[in-house]
Design a protein around this motif. Structure first.
Motif, short mmCIF file in Angstrom:
data_model
loop_
_atom_site.label_atom_id
_atom_site.label_comp_id
_atom_site.label_asym_id
_atom_site.label_seq_id
_atom_site.Cartn_x
_atom_site.Cartn_y
_atom_site.Cartn_z
N THR A 1 39.47 0.06 23.24
CA THR A 1 39.37 -1.22 22.56
C THR A 1 38.35 -1.12 21.43
N LEU A 2 38.79 -1.42 20.24
CA LEU A 2 37.91 -1.35 19.07
C LEU A 2 36.82 -2.41 19.18
N THR A 3 35.56 -2.02 18.93
CA THR A 3 34.45 -2.97 19.04
C THR A 3 33.74 -3.21 17.71
N SER A 4 34.05 -2.43 16.68
CA SER A 4 33.46 -2.61 15.36
C SER A 4 34.54 -2.41 14.30
N PRO A 5 34.50 -3.17 13.21
CA PRO A 5 35.50 -2.99 12.16
C PRO A 5 35.49 -1.57 11.60
N VAL A 6 36.66 -1.12 11.17
CA VAL A 6 36.80 0.21 10.57
C VAL A 6 37.33 0.03 9.15
N SER A 7 36.61 0.56 8.19
CA SER A 7 37.05 0.46 6.79
C SER A 7 38.25 1.36 6.55
N LEU A 8 39.24 0.80 5.85
CA LEU A 8 40.43 1.54 5.47
C LEU A 8 40.51 1.71 3.96
N ASP A 9 39.37 1.61 3.30
CA ASP A 9 39.33 1.81 1.85
C ASP A 9 39.91 3.18 1.50
N GLY A 10 40.76 3.20 0.51
CA GLY A 10 41.35 4.46 0.08
C GLY A 10 42.69 4.76 0.70
N LEU A 11 43.13 3.91 1.65
CA LEU A 11 44.42 4.14 2.30
C LEU A 11 45.51 3.53 1.42
N ASP A 12 45.82 4.24 0.34
CA ASP A 12 46.74 3.70 -0.67
C ASP A 12 48.02 4.51 -0.80
N GLY A 13 48.25 5.40 0.14
CA GLY A 13 49.48 6.18 0.09
C GLY A 13 49.32 7.50 -0.62
N ALA A 14 48.17 7.73 -1.26
CA ALA A 14 47.97 8.98 -2.00
C ALA A 14 47.60 10.13 -1.09
#
Length: 228
Positions: free
Chosen positions: A142-155
């Motif tokens: 179970t995730l307990t802290s947010p995870v940044s997905l910056d850069g997940l743009d398909g490249a």
């Protein structure tokens, strides 16, 4: 000591040496010749389908889809020979919620009763005295802290760290999971792994003399997520 007695001792020692050679040699042949090599760690596809739609729009709920896998990897010493054991199942369920460019919530559930290795007897030990899957049939992260997905743009893939609670046999511990994430068509692929100490989850690794399992191992998964 009579010649007859010395001969009996010599035969006994020789038989013992032959037995040791047979056990060690047989184990070596089993591990290195007859059994399959341990599969490599679960990893992202190297050439996924191009991201479709708006690759930057990730917000919403994503569900674990078919083709997902989860399991464990542990080293053991079998009759003096190093061996790596990998157990896996495709019975994985769960959801991940994304808000903006962050995964803000998520829970992944693994059916422990269907995890298998290359050995039925080992699987029986795993489901029986080790994991007691009749009482504790599932494990969850179970995730307990947010995870940044910056850069997940398909490249290309991104690598991030997720912090969450891992529950095994009704024992919950915080754990860090290293994640590789990439877009794949209209979905998302997530490959993750994390190290655990078995004692933290009240799990006693077997030590039967001829086989000794290390006191730590790796949990790993490869998830295919589709938008709900």
């Amino acid at each position: 000591m009579s010649v007859f007695t010395r001969r009996r001792v010599f035969i006994g020692v020789g038989s013992l040496a032959a037995l040791v050679l047979l056990v060690v040699g047989g184990t070596f042949l089993y591990i290195n010749v007859f059994s399959d090599d341990a599969p490599p760690p679960l990893a992202l596809e190297t050439s996924p389908p191009p991201a479709s739609g708006d690759a930057a729009e990730l917000g919403g709920t994503w569900t674990v889809a078919g083709g997902s896998e989860a399991g464990y990897r542990v080293d053991e010493v079998l009759n003096g020979q190093d061996n790596t054991v990998v157990g896996r199942t495709s019975d994985v369920t769960g959801e991940v919620t994304v808000e903006g460019t962050e995964a803000t919530a998520g829970e992944i559930t693994v059916d422990m009763t269907t995890i298998t290795t290359d050995s039925g007897s080992r699987d029986g030990q795993f489901r029986g005295p080790i994991m007691q899957t009749d009482q504790f049939p599932t494990s969850t992260f179970t995730l307990t802290s947010p995870v940044s997905l910056d850069g997940l743009d398909g490249a290309g893939p991104i690598s991030v760290t997720a912090t969450g609670d891992l529950t095994v046999r009704d024992v919950t511990q915080s754990i860090e999971i290293q994640l590789d994430v990439q877009r794949s068509g209209d979905g998302v692929q997530v490959a993750g792994s994390g190290e655990i100490q078995f004692a933290d989850f009240d799990v006693d690794p077997p030590d039967l003399g001829f086989v000794r399992v290390e006191d730590h191992g790796t949990v790993e998964f490869l998830l295919t997520l589709t938008r709900s």
